[in-house]
Design a protein around this motif. Structure first.
Motif, PDB file in Angstrom:
ATOM      1  N   PRO A   1       0.827  -1.201   0.000  1.00 51.73           N
ATOM      2  CA  PRO A   1       0.000   0.000   0.000  1.00 51.73           C
ATOM      3  C   PRO A   1       0.868   1.260   0.000  1.00 51.73           C
ATOM      4  CG  PRO A   1      -0.004  -1.039   2.165  1.00 51.73           C
ATOM      5  CD  PRO A   1       0.782  -1.931   1.264  1.00 51.73           C
ATOM      6  N   PRO A   2       0.353   2.332  -0.614  1.00 49.39           N
ATOM      7  CA  PRO A   2       1.114   3.594  -0.616  1.00 49.39           C
ATOM      8  C   PRO A   2       1.213   4.156   0.796  1.00 49.39           C
ATOM      9  CG  PRO A   2      -0.791   3.679  -2.105  1.00 49.39           C
ATOM     10  CD  PRO A   2      -0.931   2.455  -1.278  1.00 49.39           C
ATOM     11  N   THR A   3       2.143   5.061   0.982  1.00 49.95           N
ATOM     12  CA  THR A   3       2.255   5.727   2.280  1.00 49.95           C
ATOM     13  C   THR A   3       1.118   6.727   2.431  1.00 49.95           C
ATOM     14  OG1 THR A   3       3.650   7.393   1.298  1.00 49.95           O
ATOM     15  CG2 THR A   3       4.764   5.542   2.364  1.00 49.95           C
ATOM     16  N   GLY A   4       0.912   7.183   3.643  1.00 53.77           N
ATOM     17  CA  GLY A   4      -0.102   8.204   3.893  1.00 53.77           C
ATOM     18  C   GLY A   4      -1.481   7.714   3.544  1.00 53.77           C
ATOM     19  N   CYS A   5      -2.245   8.567   2.872  1.00 55.56           N
ATOM     20  CA  CYS A   5      -3.576   8.163   2.429  1.00 55.56           C
ATOM     21  C   CYS A   5      -3.438   7.200   1.268  1.00 55.56           C
ATOM     22  CB  CYS A   5      -4.372   9.404   2.000  1.00 55.56           C
ATOM     23  SG  CYS A   5      -5.940   8.974   1.205  1.00 55.56           S
ATOM     24  N   ALA A   6      -4.094   6.049   1.363  1.00 56.56           N
ATOM     25  CA  ALA A   6      -3.923   5.018   0.342  1.00 56.56           C
ATOM     26  C   ALA A   6      -4.406   5.481  -1.026  1.00 56.56           C
ATOM     27  CB  ALA A   6      -4.675   3.745   0.757  1.00 56.56           C
ATOM     28  N   PHE A   7      -5.289   6.478  -1.043  1.00 56.30           N
ATOM     29  CA  PHE A   7      -5.868   6.906  -2.311  1.00 56.30           C
ATOM     30  C   PHE A   7      -5.039   8.002  -2.988  1.00 56.30           C
ATOM     31  CE2 PHE A   7      -9.344   9.275  -4.625  1.00 56.30           C
ATOM     32  CZ  PHE A   7      -9.525   8.308  -5.600  1.00 56.30           C
TER      33      PHE A   7
ATOM     34  N   ARG B   1      -1.480   9.453   7.363  1.00 55.45           N
ATOM     35  CA  ARG B   1      -2.714   8.709   7.133  1.00 55.45           C
ATOM     36  C   ARG B   1      -3.895   9.451   7.719  1.00 55.45           C
ATOM     37  NH1 ARG B   1      -3.262   2.454   8.727  1.00 55.45           N
ATOM     38  NH2 ARG B   1      -5.511   2.766   8.639  1.00 55.45           N
ATOM     39  N   PRO B   2      -4.934   9.694   6.941  1.00 52.89           N
ATOM     40  CA  PRO B   2      -6.071  10.442   7.481  1.00 52.89           C
ATOM     41  C   PRO B   2      -6.861   9.590   8.476  1.00 52.89           C
ATOM     42  CG  PRO B   2      -6.537   9.737   5.246  1.00 52.89           C
ATOM     43  CD  PRO B   2      -5.120   9.341   5.524  1.00 52.89           C
ATOM     44  N   GLN B   3      -7.329  10.238   9.565  1.00 49.49           N
ATOM     45  CA  GLN B   3      -8.199   9.565  10.529  1.00 49.49           C
ATOM     46  C   GLN B   3      -9.646   9.816  10.148  1.00 49.49           C
ATOM     47  OE1 GLN B   3      -7.001   7.592  13.093  1.00 49.49           O
ATOM     48  NE2 GLN B   3      -5.111   7.912  11.935  1.00 49.49           N
ATOM     49  N   GLN B   4     -10.516   8.962  10.663  1.00 50.15           N
ATOM     50  CA  GLN B   4     -11.939   9.179  10.393  1.00 50.15           C
ATOM     51  C   GLN B   4     -12.407  10.414  11.138  1.00 50.15           C
ATOM     52  OE1 GLN B   4     -14.857   6.453  10.107  1.00 50.15           O
ATOM     53  NE2 GLN B   4     -13.733   5.256   8.591  1.00 50.15           N
ATOM     54  N   GLN B   5     -13.184  11.249  10.451  1.00 54.97           N
ATOM     55  CA  GLN B   5     -13.773  12.405  11.127  1.00 54.97           C
ATOM     56  C   GLN B   5     -15.261  12.413  10.873  1.00 54.97           C
ATOM     57  OE1 GLN B   5     -13.077  16.189   9.099  1.00 54.97           O
ATOM     58  NE2 GLN B   5     -11.485  15.129   7.898  1.00 54.97           N
TER      59      GLN B   5
ATOM     60  N   HIS C   1      -8.138  14.003   4.379  1.00 53.39           N
ATOM     61  CA  HIS C   1      -7.610  15.283   4.855  1.00 53.39           C
ATOM     62  C   HIS C   1      -8.349  16.442   4.206  1.00 53.39           C
ATOM     63  CE1 HIS C   1      -4.474  13.402   7.066  1.00 53.39           C
ATOM     64  NE2 HIS C   1      -3.873  12.881   6.002  1.00 53.39           N
ATOM     65  N   HIS C   2      -8.880  16.202   3.019  1.00 51.08           N
ATOM     66  CA  HIS C   2      -9.537  17.301   2.291  1.00 51.08           C
ATOM     67  C   HIS C   2     -10.918  16.868   1.832  1.00 51.08           C
ATOM     68  CE1 HIS C   2      -5.473  18.870   2.165  1.00 51.08           C
ATOM     69  NE2 HIS C   2      -5.084  17.756   1.560  1.00 51.08           N
ATOM     70  N   PRO C   3     -11.843  16.651   2.790  1.00 49.74           N
ATOM     71  CA  PRO C   3     -13.171  16.214   2.365  1.00 49.74           C
ATOM     72  C   PRO C   3     -13.804  17.243   1.435  1.00 49.74           C
ATOM     73  CG  PRO C   3     -13.147  16.777   4.702  1.00 49.74           C
ATOM     74  CD  PRO C   3     -11.746  16.849   4.243  1.00 49.74           C
TER      75      PRO C   3
END
Lengths: 331, 319, 302
Positions: free
Chosen positions: A283-289, A304-308, A319-321
């Protein structure tokens, strides 16, 4: 119908991994928290290989979790633990699965009566004659008849076979039914019949569905809530209205954009997905997408972004919804 | 790929070691022991003498001790003495190996030379009368008892026609023609039986290849049917066939036991049979081990050939 | 799609088999052979003498009403010996092939179903057995002195022991083909969704193997058994021919040929009949096996 009732099944910090030949590990489901509420249809969407089938199979007890806990009908099982026989049976009784391929789902050497009656037999429900009656009732509930008892699967069409599989899943009156792409192998005309059957049965038997699909059009007609999976993680979770009208994750938006929709302009929500998802083994680092995301920033690459929590119980891991302005601006 | 090779070799060696134990133990279970044979040969021997001899030969030791002692000697090159031939085992074994090689190589080459074209032609015209006949022949080939075929050949060519000798091998100084006359019937037996199976392999490999797109392309380009079959398809169809043949060659060393016995051909198969039947313990153990080793070697070569010839496996780094 | 009549997959396969003329004829011929062999005592009674009745004044007699196929070197009736020999050969073939297939199915099923390390170990073992020179080892196995294994003298020399021994030997060495076949098929079957569905019901491994995997393996196993009956009969005949299989006076087609070899100059006909019967039986088994294969797997090209 989908009012926030009690939880019928849940995954808590659930991960499922597989060993690959050559010593690598593939994490198909990565630290997922998910609750399924009584009486709802929760749709699990994502591209193939995102881990949605693995999550479904784990909840249906067909796949052992690597870490975390699953709960079905009040009974929990943690990774690595072994339950006593009675508790295991109770778990199996509470959740049943319906598969994608209606040909492979039925044993070609069993008659329909034996197939649908097997759950009753294994759980010793009633005498032989009573079971027979129940099987006939189940077959009638899915639109088949008494005459079909002694037939073999090869004598039925794809849609009919899926009806048989549904009857088998219903036999024990489970609390949760996991349906893994149950209509995607069927002809379009048959698809709607089976989807209608799903909805009818839900009404009649107060069922709860975990409905796994990659087809957003199907999801839109079926789901109360939608969970979007990407590379083993749930990136967005919300009600059908929230997901379809206000997708917050760029990936959700891209999935929706790929649905041909006459009423809306093309490319309404962001760009159509390009490329294939990366391998879950690496998997990529940080956000997988981030490698496929039009909004990705430096932060997305490293953190990695957390759920908000957004409005209500609409959750997103980004991170940028997307905000309203983003959605309305075609790219 | 190299991991694959090393793994295969290690497995073959392990099998060899296990089989040496198994064979040694099995031979020990055959009727009588060397001392019994001495007793029957010498009526003056007392039971005390026999017990003494047993001790001298170590026959009163448990099996594993005897095996280890045998193994120790074998590793140092001492394979013991053949009771039947009164010679060191190796001196009996090597000529037999040579004789088997002569018989088998000849039969093998003839069988291939006939079977591969047969199979190819059958595949070129599937469901034709020719294909049908080749198929029938193949069925007959795998269903014929080898010893019966040998008897029939002897009946026809030795008894009735008197053209060929019924058995034995020509002396080393005999003329080449005489050598061939002795070789003819055993070779015919072995070859006849194998042509059927080989032509079937070839046919199905060919049919498999002819299904591929590049064959269609070659045809579309206007290549003649003969060229398509013998140039484009033939080479690719050979890959699986060569593997199977290599596999079979290993088995040929011991598989001709029946043929060699009937025709009194002094090869490995007959040697093993005679050693087992004649209670020649040393010879039987070593000959069986040799046959096992050769068969394993054939398997190993087939495996490696398969990896070498099939680029998909070569690139994939093993199966 | 659902037709009015109900036909199981097996019935459908039998229907297709009936279209396979060569296989059908072979099956009929085999049935005839089996009937004849079963009726041996009846024929014995009709002819008025027994199969092992020695008549040294009537050695190597030509065919006559009393001896339809003549007599052998001891004046015994060839036809009756052939029939009784056929009993032994066919019985050995059937029982040993079924025994070998049972062993192979068990090993292959375990390897395929449990996969992982069990599979690796069992399949390495199978590969190793396949790589062994079968016939020489069979000869050793056939030559073993059973008293050294702790059997009593009387038991080890009993007439029927050679029959059991050959069945055991063949079963011990002949299971590999079926094991590989079953393992491969099991590996794919265990991932089928109907097996998953059974697992989702908490069904035990035993039940899943018995009810969901084995029945779906039946057709390849039946084909393999049919084909291996032929090769077992060949093996038995070879061993008996070499004097290591069925022991006289019990007749088998193989050991009838042993004597015939010595008499090949005087009485070649004695070498023809048993061999011809072996050949016909084996080739019929192969045709039937081939026909069944096509019948069970209609997509496969013949």
């Amino acid at each position: 119908m989908s009012s926030a009732g009690d939880t019928i099944a849940a995954a808590h910090q659930l991960s499922v991994g597989f060993a690959l030949p050559g010593g690598q590990r593939l994490t198909a489901v990565n630290n997922i928290n998910l609750e399924i509420r009584r009486g709802e249809t929760l749709a699990l969407v994502g591209e193939s290989g995102c881990g949605k089938s693995t999550l479904g199979r784990t909840l249906a007890l067909l796949q052992a979790p690597t870490t975390g806990t699953i709960t079905v009908g009040g009974q929990s099982i943690a990774a690595g633990s072994r339950l006593p026989q009675a508790a295991r049976r109770a778990l199996y009784e509470n959740v049943q699965m319906i598969f994608q391929d209606p040909v492979a789902a039925l044993n070609p050497r069993q008659t329909v009566g034996a197939i649908v009656g097997e759950p009753l037999e294994l759980f010793c429900r009633g005498s032989r004659a009573e079971r027979q009656q129940q099987v006939v009732a189940l077959l009638e509930a899915v639109g088949l008849g008494h005459d079909d008892l002694v037939r073999y699967p090869h004598q039925f069409s794809g849609g009919q076979r899926q009806r048989i599989a549904i009857a088998r899943a219903l036999a024990l009156q489970p609390q949760l039914i996991v349906a893994d792409e149950p209509v995607s192998a069927l002809d379009i005309s048959v698809q709607s019949q089976i989807l209608n059957l799903f909805n009818e049965l839900k009404q009649q038997h107060q069922l709860t569905y975990l409905f796994i699909s990659h087809d957003m059009a199907v999801v839109k007609t079926m789901a109360d809530r939608v969970a979007v999976m990407y590379l083993g993680e749930i990136v967005e979770l919300g009600s059908r209205e929230q997901i379809f009208a206000q997708p917050a994750h760029p990936y959700t938006a891209a999935l929706l954009a790929s649905v041909p929709d006459i009423s809306s302009r093309k490319g309404k929500f962001g760009r159509i997905l390009s490329g294939d998802p990366p391998s879950p083994a690496q998997p990529p680092t940080g956000c997988a997408f981030h490698p496929r995301c039009g909004y990705a920033s430096e932060r997305c690459r490293s953190e990695r972004p957390q759920q908000q929590l957004l409005a209500g119980d609409h959750r997103v891991a980004c991170h940028h919804p997307l905000r309203q302005a983003d959605r309305e601006q075609p790219l | 790929m190299s991991r694959f090779i090393v793994g295969r070799i290690a497995q073959a060696l392990l099998v060899m070691v296990v089989m040496s134990v198994v064979i040694y133990a099995l031979i020990g279970l055959m009727p009588g022991d060397p001392i019994d044979l001495m007793i029957s040969a010498d009526p003056n021997m007392t039971s005390a003498d026999a017990a003494l001899l047993r001790e001298i030969y170590g026959l009163d030791q448990p099996l594993y001790r005897r095996y280890l002692a045998w193994l120790g000697n074998a590793v140092q090159g001492d394979l013991g003495y053949s009771r039947l031939f009164g010679q060191p085992v190796l001196q009996v074994l090597l000529p037999a190996l040579g004789n088997t090689l002569i018989l088998m190589a000849t039969a093998f080459i003839i069988a291939i030379a006939i079977a591969l074209p047969l199979g190819t032609l059958a595949a070129a015209k599937p469901r034709s009368a020719f294909d049908y006949s080749v198929n029938m022949y193949a069925f007959a080939g795998i269903s014929l008892p080898s010893f019966w075929l040998a008897l029939l050949l002897i009946m026809l060519f030795s008894v009735n026609l008197g053209w060929l000798p019924a058995g034995g091998m020509a002396a080393a100084d005999a003329s080449f023609g005489e050598q061939l006359r002795h070789l003819a019937l055993p070779v015919a037996t072995v070859a006849t039986l194998h042509i059927g199976a080989y032509s079937r392999y070839m046919r199905s490999a060919m049919l498999e290849v002819l299904r591929h797109d590049y064959i269609r392309t070659a045809r579309a380009k206007g290549a003649s049917e003969r060229r398509v079959i013998w140039v484009h398809a033939w080479r690719n169809a050979l890959i699986p066939v060569v593997t199977v043949l290599a596999l079979d060659f290993g088995f040929l060393f011991s598989g001709a036991l029946v043929t060699e016995t009937i025709f009194s051909w002094p090869g490995m198969g007959k040697l093993i049979f005679d050693a087992v039947m004649g209670n020649d313990f040393n010879l039987a153990v070593v000959a069986l081990l040799f046959a096992t080793a050769l068969t394993l070697l054939g398997n190993l070569i087939a495996d490696l050939l398969y990896g070498l010839l099939d680029p998909r496996i070569r690139a994939g780094g093993g199966r | 799609m659902a037709s009015a009549t109900t036909k199981s997959p097996t019935q459908l396969a039998l229907q297709r088999f009936r279209g396979h003329r060569l296989a059908l004829a072979s099956a009929a011929l085999l049935a005839l052979l089996v009937t004849a062999v079963i009726c041996a005592p009846l024929i014995e009674w009709l002819l008025g003498h027994s199969a092992n009745q020695v008549d040294l004044y009537n050695r190597l007699a030509p065919p006559s009403w009393l001896h339809p196929l003549g007599t052998d070197e001891l004046g015994r009736d060839t036809l009756l010996r052939l029939l009784y020999g056929g009993r032994v050969s066919l019985l050995t073939g059937l029982v040993a092939a079924v025994a070998a297939a049972t062993l192979g199915t068990f090993i292959g099923l375990c390897a395929g179903y449990f996969s992982g390390r069990t599979d690796t170990v069992l399949m390495r073992f199978t590969d190793s057995v396949i790589a062994l020179p079968l016939l020489p080892l069979l000869i050793v196995l056939a030559a073993i002195d059973l008293t050294k294994l702790g059997l009593s003298e009387q038991l080890a020399n009993a007439e029927s022991v050679s029959l059991y021994r050959i069945i055991v030997i063949v079963a011990l060495t002949g299971w590999t083909t079926v094991a590989r076949l079953v393992r491969g098929a099991t590996l794919s079957l265990r991932e089928r969704e109907f097996v998953l569905a059974a697992r989702g019901l908490g069904a035990s491994h035993g039940l899943i193997m018995r009810r969901h995997i084995l029945p779906n393996l039946l057709s390849p196993i039946i084909v393999a058994v049919t084909l291996s009956i032929g090769s077992v009969i060949l093996l038995e005949s070879v061993l008996s021919f070499l004097g290591l299989g069925i022991q006289p006076p019990l007749a088998s087609w193989g050991n009838m040929l042993t004597n015939a070899q010595q008499l090949i100059w005087e009485a070649p006909q004695l070498a023809i009949y048993p061999g011809l019967l072996i050949f016909i039986t084996v080739i019929c088994c192969n045709f039937v096996g081939d026909g069944l294969q096509d019948a069970f797997d209609p997509k496969a090209e013949s």
